[in-house]
Motif scaffolding. Structure first.
Motif, PDB file in Angstrom:
ATOM      1  N   LYS A 337       0.817  -1.212   0.000  1.00  0.00           N
ATOM      2  CA  LYS A 337       0.000   0.000   0.000  1.00  0.00           C
ATOM      3  C   LYS A 337       0.858   1.272   0.000  1.00  0.00           C
ATOM      4  CE  LYS A 337      -4.200  -1.910   2.094  1.00  0.00           C
ATOM      5  NZ  LYS A 337      -3.917  -3.274   1.675  1.00  0.00           N
ATOM      6  N   ASN A 338       2.147   1.143   0.324  1.00  0.00           N
ATOM      7  CA  ASN A 338       3.045   2.298   0.260  1.00  0.00           C
ATOM      8  C   ASN A 338       3.458   2.635  -1.159  1.00  0.00           C
ATOM      9  OD1 ASN A 338       3.144   2.496   3.101  1.00  0.00           O
ATOM     10  ND2 ASN A 338       4.869   1.079   3.220  1.00  0.00           N
ATOM     11  N   SER A 339       3.228   1.713  -2.080  1.00  0.00           N
ATOM     12  CA  SER A 339       3.770   1.828  -3.427  1.00  0.00           C
ATOM     13  C   SER A 339       2.946   2.740  -4.324  1.00  0.00           C
ATOM     14  CB  SER A 339       3.857   0.435  -4.064  1.00  0.00           C
ATOM     15  OG  SER A 339       4.266   0.522  -5.408  1.00  0.00           O
ATOM     16  N   ILE A 340       3.637   3.443  -5.219  1.00  0.00           N
ATOM     17  CA  ILE A 340       2.957   4.261  -6.231  1.00  0.00           C
ATOM     18  C   ILE A 340       2.977   3.563  -7.600  1.00  0.00           C
ATOM     19  CG2 ILE A 340       3.426   6.434  -5.044  1.00  0.00           C
ATOM     20  CD1 ILE A 340       5.696   6.910  -7.046  1.00  0.00           C
ATOM     21  N   VAL A 341       3.401   2.316  -7.627  1.00  0.00           N
ATOM     22  CA  VAL A 341       3.469   1.556  -8.867  1.00  0.00           C
ATOM     23  C   VAL A 341       2.065   1.098  -9.276  1.00  0.00           C
ATOM     24  CG1 VAL A 341       4.434  -0.484  -9.991  1.00  0.00           C
ATOM     25  CG2 VAL A 341       5.788   0.762  -8.299  1.00  0.00           C
ATOM     26  N   ASP A 342       1.766   1.196 -10.554  1.00  0.00           N
ATOM     27  CA  ASP A 342       0.500   0.696 -11.091  1.00  0.00           C
ATOM     28  C   ASP A 342       0.602  -0.829 -11.173  1.00  0.00           C
ATOM     29  OD1 ASP A 342      -1.571  -0.208 -12.876  1.00  0.00           O
ATOM     30  OD2 ASP A 342      -1.809   1.866 -13.545  1.00  0.00           O
ATOM     31  N   LEU A 343      -0.098  -1.530 -10.291  1.00  0.00           N
ATOM     32  CA  LEU A 343       0.019  -2.984 -10.208  1.00  0.00           C
ATOM     33  C   LEU A 343      -0.513  -3.684 -11.458  1.00  0.00           C
ATOM     34  CD1 LEU A 343      -0.880  -3.756  -6.480  1.00  0.00           C
ATOM     35  CD2 LEU A 343       1.358  -3.522  -7.544  1.00  0.00           C
ATOM     36  N   GLU A 344      -1.500  -3.092 -12.096  1.00  0.00           N
ATOM     37  CA  GLU A 344      -2.039  -3.712 -13.314  1.00  0.00           C
ATOM     38  C   GLU A 344      -0.999  -3.706 -14.426  1.00  0.00           C
ATOM     39  OE1 GLU A 344      -5.781  -3.160 -16.444  1.00  0.00           O
ATOM     40  OE2 GLU A 344      -5.790  -2.136 -14.511  1.00  0.00           O
ATOM     41  N   ILE A 345      -0.279  -2.587 -14.551  1.00  0.00           N
ATOM     42  CA  ILE A 345       0.774  -2.500 -15.561  1.00  0.00           C
ATOM     43  C   ILE A 345       1.916  -3.447 -15.214  1.00  0.00           C
ATOM     44  CG2 ILE A 345       2.534  -0.980 -16.553  1.00  0.00           C
ATOM     45  CD1 ILE A 345       0.562   1.318 -16.287  1.00  0.00           C
ATOM     46  N   LEU A 346       2.292  -3.487 -13.954  1.00  0.00           N
ATOM     47  CA  LEU A 346       3.380  -4.367 -13.524  1.00  0.00           C
ATOM     48  C   LEU A 346       3.028  -5.830 -13.794  1.00  0.00           C
ATOM     49  CD1 LEU A 346       6.087  -4.871 -12.154  1.00  0.00           C
ATOM     50  CD2 LEU A 346       4.929  -4.739  -9.936  1.00  0.00           C
ATOM     51  N   TYR A 347       1.802  -6.207 -13.514  1.00  0.00           N
ATOM     52  CA  TYR A 347       1.367  -7.581 -13.757  1.00  0.00           C
ATOM     53  C   TYR A 347       1.502  -7.928 -15.241  1.00  0.00           C
ATOM     54  CZ  TYR A 347      -1.564 -11.754 -13.886  1.00  0.00           C
ATOM     55  OH  TYR A 347      -2.034 -13.033 -14.077  1.00  0.00           O
ATOM     56  N   LYS A 348       1.108  -7.015 -16.120  1.00  0.00           N
ATOM     57  CA  LYS A 348       1.182  -7.281 -17.557  1.00  0.00           C
ATOM     58  C   LYS A 348       2.631  -7.409 -18.025  1.00  0.00           C
ATOM     59  CE  LYS A 348      -3.206  -5.054 -18.743  1.00  0.00           C
ATOM     60  NZ  LYS A 348      -3.862  -3.909 -19.446  1.00  0.00           N
ATOM     61  N   ILE A 349       3.522  -6.616 -17.438  1.00  0.00           N
ATOM     62  CA  ILE A 349       4.938  -6.695 -17.800  1.00  0.00           C
ATOM     63  C   ILE A 349       5.506  -8.059 -17.409  1.00  0.00           C
ATOM     64  CG2 ILE A 349       7.235  -5.793 -17.221  1.00  0.00           C
ATOM     65  CD1 ILE A 349       5.896  -3.024 -17.014  1.00  0.00           C
ATOM     66  N   ILE A 350       5.193  -8.514 -16.209  1.00  0.00           N
ATOM     67  CA  ILE A 350       5.681  -9.820 -15.751  1.00  0.00           C
ATOM     68  C   ILE A 350       5.045 -10.942 -16.567  1.00  0.00           C
ATOM     69  CG2 ILE A 350       5.674 -11.440 -13.811  1.00  0.00           C
ATOM     70  CD1 ILE A 350       5.977  -9.009 -11.965  1.00  0.00           C
ATOM     71  N   GLU A 351       3.773 -10.814 -16.860  1.00  0.00           N
ATOM     72  CA  GLU A 351       3.089 -11.807 -17.689  1.00  0.00           C
ATOM     73  C   GLU A 351       3.727 -11.878 -19.069  1.00  0.00           C
ATOM     74  OE1 GLU A 351      -1.553 -12.948 -18.272  1.00  0.00           O
ATOM     75  OE2 GLU A 351      -0.977 -10.904 -18.818  1.00  0.00           O
ATOM     76  N   SER A 352       4.106 -10.714 -19.602  1.00  0.00           N
ATOM     77  CA  SER A 352       4.769 -10.664 -20.908  1.00  0.00           C
ATOM     78  C   SER A 352       6.115 -11.374 -20.872  1.00  0.00           C
ATOM     79  CB  SER A 352       4.953  -9.203 -21.327  1.00  0.00           C
ATOM     80  OG  SER A 352       5.691  -9.105 -22.519  1.00  0.00           O
ATOM     81  N   HIS A 353       6.814 -11.267 -19.760  1.00  0.00           N
ATOM     82  CA  HIS A 353       8.093 -11.964 -19.597  1.00  0.00           C
ATOM     83  C   HIS A 353       7.912 -13.468 -19.781  1.00  0.00           C
ATOM     84  CE1 HIS A 353      11.813 -13.415 -17.673  1.00  0.00           C
ATOM     85  NE2 HIS A 353      11.031 -14.223 -16.982  1.00  0.00           N
ATOM     86  N   PHE A 354       6.906 -14.026 -19.169  1.00  0.00           N
ATOM     87  CA  PHE A 354       6.681 -15.471 -19.265  1.00  0.00           C
ATOM     88  C   PHE A 354       6.219 -15.859 -20.660  1.00  0.00           C
ATOM     89  CE2 PHE A 354       6.569 -15.065 -14.622  1.00  0.00           C
ATOM     90  CZ  PHE A 354       7.340 -16.156 -14.256  1.00  0.00           C
ATOM     91  N   ARG A 355       5.439 -14.995 -21.308  1.00  0.00           N
ATOM     92  CA  ARG A 355       4.987 -15.299 -22.671  1.00  0.00           C
ATOM     93  C   ARG A 355       6.162 -15.355 -23.641  1.00  0.00           C
ATOM     94  NH1 ARG A 355      -0.359 -11.372 -23.106  1.00  0.00           N
ATOM     95  NH2 ARG A 355      -1.801 -12.733 -21.950  1.00  0.00           N
ATOM     96  N   LYS A 356       7.108 -14.442 -23.453  1.00  0.00           N
ATOM     97  CA  LYS A 356       8.292 -14.420 -24.335  1.00  0.00           C
ATOM     98  C   LYS A 356       9.099 -15.706 -24.158  1.00  0.00           C
ATOM     99  CE  LYS A 356       8.813  -9.392 -24.393  1.00  0.00           C
ATOM    100  NZ  LYS A 356       9.628  -8.236 -23.949  1.00  0.00           N
ATOM    101  N   LYS A 357       9.145 -16.220 -22.928  1.00  0.00           N
ATOM    102  CA  LYS A 357       9.885 -17.456 -22.677  1.00  0.00           C
ATOM    103  C   LYS A 357       9.235 -18.656 -23.369  1.00  0.00           C
ATOM    104  CE  LYS A 357      13.154 -15.897 -19.978  1.00  0.00           C
ATOM    105  NZ  LYS A 357      14.589 -16.085 -20.303  1.00  0.00           N
ATOM    106  N   LEU A 358       7.908 -18.565 -23.561  1.00  0.00           N
ATOM    107  CA  LEU A 358       7.206 -19.669 -24.178  1.00  0.00           C
ATOM    108  C   LEU A 358       7.361 -19.657 -25.700  1.00  0.00           C
ATOM    109  CD1 LEU A 358       3.875 -19.679 -22.126  1.00  0.00           C
ATOM    110  CD2 LEU A 358       5.733 -21.339 -21.975  1.00  0.00           C
ATOM    111  N   ASN A 359       7.630 -18.475 -26.248  1.00  0.00           N
ATOM    112  CA  ASN A 359       7.731 -18.335 -27.713  1.00  0.00           C
ATOM    113  C   ASN A 359       9.138 -18.645 -28.220  1.00  0.00           C
ATOM    114  OD1 ASN A 359       5.059 -17.539 -27.780  1.00  0.00           O
ATOM    115  ND2 ASN A 359       5.553 -15.356 -27.568  1.00  0.00           N
TER     116      ASN A 359
END
Length: 359
Positions: A337-359
Motif C-alpha cells: 500500500k506504500n507503493s505508487i506503482v500501477d500494479l495492473e501495468i506491472l502484472y502485464k509486464i511480468i506476464e509478458s516476460h513469461f509469454r516471451k519465454k514460451l515463444n
C-alpha cells in the motif's frame, strides 16, 4: 512536509568497534550474535575488551523464526542486564529487537506482541547494533522481521522504542563477508533505496538519502564482488547501506519487498535476491512519465549482468502461477500500500516476460 526522526547515534569508520566500551558506558550487557563470529574470534575479542558483557547468545540463524525467538526469550533473565549488543547482520539485529521488550516475568506473550504491537507501558532494553553486512539497514530503523515458518508468514515487530540506541559501522568487520552475502545484502540496500523513491511516503530528505545510496551501489557493488578485500569499497558500501536505511526508515519499504516475502517463504529465495529481481520490471512499469523510470532500467539490467545474476524468474523456480498468488497477496499487504506503482501495468509486464519465454 519533510519529517525525519532517526534517533540512532552513529559511529562510522575503520576500527570504530573500539568505541563499544564508550557506548556500553558501564552497563551490564547481553551480546547477541551468531556462531560465525565466535569461530572468527571476534566474540572473544569483545569479551576481552568489554568486561560488562555478562552473557552471550550465539545461536542466531538467518531469517529468525517465532519458535526460535520464544525459546531465546524464555532463557533470558531481564534483570541481569541493562543493554543489548547486537553483533551481526540483519537477522541478529532483528533478534535483538524481538528480545529487547521485557517480559514482565514471562507474562508478555511474543505471538500476541506480533499481532498487537508493543504495549504502551512495556520496557525495552536499549540496543547497540554492530552491523556486519551492508544492506539490511535494521540498525537505523524501528522494525524487526520475524518469520513464521509453520504458517508461512512474515511478521514485523515495530515501535519507536525499537530504534537502536547506537550503531557502530566498522567496515573492517566486513572484510570476511563472502561473495554471496555481499551480493544479497547489497541488493537489499538497493531495493530499500528504490522503494523509498517509489513510495507514497517519500519526501525530499528521504529521496536525497536514497539517491546517494542508489548511485553508490550501482557503481560500487560490481567492483566489490571482484575485490572483496578492498576496504575502500567496503567502506563505501557500508555508507550506502546506512543512507538506504535512513531513507526507508522515513518511508517504509513498498512493492519489491511486499512481493519478495512469498518468494522467500515458498521458494527459499534469499531475501536480498527476492527483494531485487523484480526491480527492473517495476521501473519499467512507470513508463516514460517519471524521471526515475526508463533512464534507470539500463543501469539496473547492467548491474545484474555485472553481478552475474539472472533476472529470469524461471531460474528461481518461479512461474506465472506464483505471481498470480503474489499479486493476490499484495491486496492485503501493508507494504504494498506504500507503493505508487500501477500494479495492473506491472502484472502485464511480468506476464509478458513469461509469454516471451514460451515463444
Amino acid at each position: 512536509m519533510n519529517r525525519v526522526n532517526n534517533p540512532v547515534q552513529i559511529e562510522f569508520g575503520r576500527g570504530a568497534i573500539k568505541f563499544l566500551p564508550r557506548f556500553i558506558n558501564g552497563r551490564k550487557a547481553l551480546l547477541i550474535t551468531s556462531q560465525g563470529f565466535v569461530k572468527r574470534g571476534i566474540v572473544s575479542e569483545l569479551l576481552s575488551d568489554n568486561s560488562e558483557i555478562i552473557r552471550v547468545i550465539d545461536e542466531v540463524q538467518s531469517n529468525p523464526t517465532i519458535t526460535q525467538i520464544i525459546k531465546m526469550r524464555s532463557s533470558i533473565k531481564y534483570d541481569e542486564f541493562d543493554v543489548i549488543v547486537a553483533l551481526g547482520g540483519g537477522s541478529v539485529i532483528d533478534v535483538a529487537k524481538a528480545i529487547a521488550p521485557t517480559n514482565f516475568g514471562n507474562k508478555l506473550d511474543f505471538k500476541t506482541l506480533l499481532q498487537t504491537g508493543l504495549p504502551k507501558n512495556v520496557d525495552v532494553k536499549p540496543i547497540i547494533a554492530i552491523p556486519t553486512t551492508a544492506g539490511t539497514g535494521s540498525e537505523v530503523t524501528m522494525w524487526g522481521t520475524v518469520w513464521d515458518d509453520v504458517n508461512k508468514k512474515k511478521y514485523s515487530i515495530s515501535d519507536e522504542k525499537l530504534y537502536c540506541e547506537a550503531a557502530i559501522l566498522d567496515p573492517l568487520l566486513h572484510l570476511t563477508l563472502p561473495k554471496d552475502i555481499t551480493l544479497q545484502t547489497g541488493l537489499d540496500a538497493l531495493s530499500h533505496s528504490l522503494e523509498t523513491i517509489w513510495n507514497r511516503n517519500s519526501n525530499e530528505i528521504s529521496s536525497i538519502y536514497a539517491d546517494n545510496a542508489i548511485r553508490t551501489i550501482l557503481e560500487v557493488l560490481p567492483m566489490l564482488l571482484e575485490d572483496l578485500s578492498n576496504i575502500e569499497l567496503r567502506e563505501r558500501m557500508l555508507l550506502a547501506s546506512y543512507h538506504a536505511g535512513v531513507a526507508f526508515s522515513i518511508t517504509q519499504t513498498s512493492i519489491a519487498h511486499a512481493m519478495s516475502y512469498y518468494m522467500t517463504l515458498e521458494k527459499n529465495i534469499p531475501h536480498g535476491i527476492a527483494a531485487s529481481i523484480t526491480l527492473p520490471y517495476i521501473a519499467e512499469a512507470f513508463g516514460e512519465n517519471t524521471s526515475f523510470s526508463m533512464d534507470l532500467i539500463p543501469n539496473l539490467y547492467d548491474l545484474f549482468e555485472k553481478c552475474n545474476l539472472s533476472l529470469s524468474f524461471e531460474v528461481y523456480g518461479l512461474t506465472m502461477n506464483d505471481f498470480d498468488e503474489i499479486f493476490k497477496q499484495l491486496e492485503s499487504n501493508v507494504r504494498a500500500k506504500n507503493s505508487i506503482v500501477d500494479l495492473e501495468i506491472l502484472y502485464k509486464i511480468i506476464e509478458s516476460h513469461f509469454r516471451k519465454k514460451l515463444n
